[in-house]
Design a protein around this motif. Structure first.
Motif, PDB file in Angstrom:
ATOM      1  N   HIS A 113       0.828  -1.217   0.000  1.00  0.00           N
ATOM      2  CA  HIS A 113       0.000   0.000   0.000  1.00  0.00           C
ATOM      3  C   HIS A 113       0.863   1.269   0.000  1.00  0.00           C
ATOM      4  O   HIS A 113       0.735   2.110   0.895  1.00  0.00           O
ATOM      5  N   PRO A 114       1.724   1.440  -0.991  1.00  0.00           N
ATOM      6  CA  PRO A 114       2.581   2.635  -1.026  1.00  0.00           C
ATOM      7  C   PRO A 114       1.744   3.910  -1.123  1.00  0.00           C
ATOM      8  O   PRO A 114       0.811   4.001  -1.929  1.00  0.00           O
ATOM      9  N   GLY A 115       2.041   4.856  -0.250  1.00  0.00           N
ATOM     10  CA  GLY A 115       1.365   6.142  -0.257  1.00  0.00           C
ATOM     11  C   GLY A 115      -0.047   6.120   0.289  1.00  0.00           C
ATOM     12  O   GLY A 115      -0.746   7.139   0.224  1.00  0.00           O
ATOM     13  N   GLU A 116      -0.491   4.999   0.853  1.00  0.00           N
ATOM     14  CA  GLU A 116      -1.856   4.894   1.368  1.00  0.00           C
ATOM     15  C   GLU A 116      -1.865   4.887   2.890  1.00  0.00           C
ATOM     16  O   GLU A 116      -0.807   4.884   3.538  1.00  0.00           O
ATOM     17  N   THR A 117      -3.079   4.870   3.445  1.00  0.00           N
ATOM     18  CA  THR A 117      -3.254   4.837   4.898  1.00  0.00           C
ATOM     19  C   THR A 117      -3.956   3.541   5.276  1.00  0.00           C
ATOM     20  O   THR A 117      -5.028   3.224   4.747  1.00  0.00           O
ATOM     21  N   VAL A 118      -3.336   2.804   6.178  1.00  0.00           N
ATOM     22  CA  VAL A 118      -3.798   1.463   6.541  1.00  0.00           C
ATOM     23  C   VAL A 118      -4.026   1.406   8.049  1.00  0.00           C
ATOM     24  O   VAL A 118      -3.304   2.031   8.826  1.00  0.00           O
TER      25      VAL A 118
END
Length: 332
Positions: free
Chosen positions: A141-146
């Motif tokens: 999930h590069p650049g995402e919020t998890v």
């Protein structure tokens, strides 16, 4: 490109409430835990979340549901995020562990670098797999919020490591309350702990730590009970002093509590719930989904707070199934 990972400790589960060592034993969330989930859901209501991961154990999956269900997301189980495997300690009360293995009990909290128990993981192994789990999530999930749900000892080990501590140093850090939230920012090979163990969304009335004292002690010791068989039941002892007795009977579809007695001088100290925990644990070991008892109206409120509901007459029953229930509205 920065990836954000919110790390969430699971809501209060049976091991937390009953003071039983549950590492990879698959326990469920308590009624107070569901109250905590309502506040957790509210906390994340306005937060953009792109994916939800978590340990594959029931208590973390249910906790994750407070985030993934309202947002219409899938849940991604990741065994790398499990709690430490406790080996020979699994399903023993913390009071019994302190009695039979005091130094290892202290090392578990104060010197994780020295802790070793037959059949258990080492804290170094937990550290390495937790780091691998975080790296996997960030890569996917590069650049995402998890959001990712995990467990107390595993998160304490991971967060201390990311803050530059060795295992000995991690033994000087605090513990996160149930549903405490931490935030990581990951960019390339760099991982930064923005904040850790924030439980500000949980009011004192719903806090697990607000009702327990072990986390305030340097060695995390507590006045826990241990149990010995006697007269068809279990005698509850504090050190060598008898506190009470609980007895159970196996029925075709349930386990019945036939005796539940606390000495008058020992009441009001939180020992009764530890006795109840033994009945729950016995019912699970016998593959029963229901724990039942009979009590008068005066005691029904006591048992109701732990998940019992009224049946016919003076009967009450607790559902022990590992299912995701509806999360209530939080009370402000």
């Amino acid at each position: 490109m920065t990836t954000k990972i919110f790390l969430i400790r699971h809501a209060e589960a049976e091991g937390n409430l009953f003071r039983i060592a549950h590492g990879q034993y698959d326990s469920i969330i308590t009624p107070r835990g569901y109250q905590q989930l309502a506040y957790l859901q509210e906390r994340f209501a306005g937060e953009r979340i792109d994916a939800v991961y978590g340990s594959d154990l029931t208590r973390t999956r249910i906790t994750a549901s407070a985030v993934y269900v309202p947002k219409g997301l899938a849940f991604h189980p990741l065994p790398l995020l499990r709690e430490i495997r406790l080996g020979a300690w699994e399903q023993k009360t913390w009071g019994e562990i302190l009695r039979i293995d005091q130094q290892m009990y202290i090392d578990f909290n104060r010197r994780p670098d020295l802790w070793h128990v037959e059949g258990a993981e080492t804290f170094a192994q937990v550290r390495d797999r937790m780091l691998a789990g975080i790296r996997q999530i960030a890569a996917e999930h590069p650049g995402e919020t998890v959001a990712a749900t995990s467990h107390g000892a595993a998160l304490r080990t991971l967060l201390g490591t990311l803050q530059g501590m060795d295992l000995e140093g991690i033994g000087t850090t605090g513990h996160g309350d149930n549903t405490a939230v931490s935030l990581l920012e990951i960019e390339g090979e760099t991982v930064r702990v923005v904040f850790r163990d924030d439980a500000s969304h949980i009011p004192a009335s719903a806090s697990t730590f607000g009702r327990q004292s072990w986390h305030k002690s340097d060695a995390a010791t507590e006045p826990g009970l241990w149990f010995r068989p006697t007269g068809g039941g279990l005698e509850a002892l504090l050190h060598e002093e008898v506190v009470g007795k609980v007895s159970m009977a196996l029925e075709p579809e349930s386990v019945r509590i036939t005796a539940y007695e606390i000495l008058p001088a020992m009441r009001g100290r939180g020992y009764g719930v530890q006795m109840l925990g033994q009945a729950v644990q016995y019912a699970r070991s016998q593959n029963r989904e229901t724990l039942v008892l009979r009590c008068d109206q005066a005691l029904s409120g006591y048992f109701a707070q732990y998940g019992f509901t009224r049946t016919e007459g003076d009967g009450m029953a607790m559902d022990l199934r590992r299912i995701i229930r509806d999360i209530p509205q939080c009370e402000r």
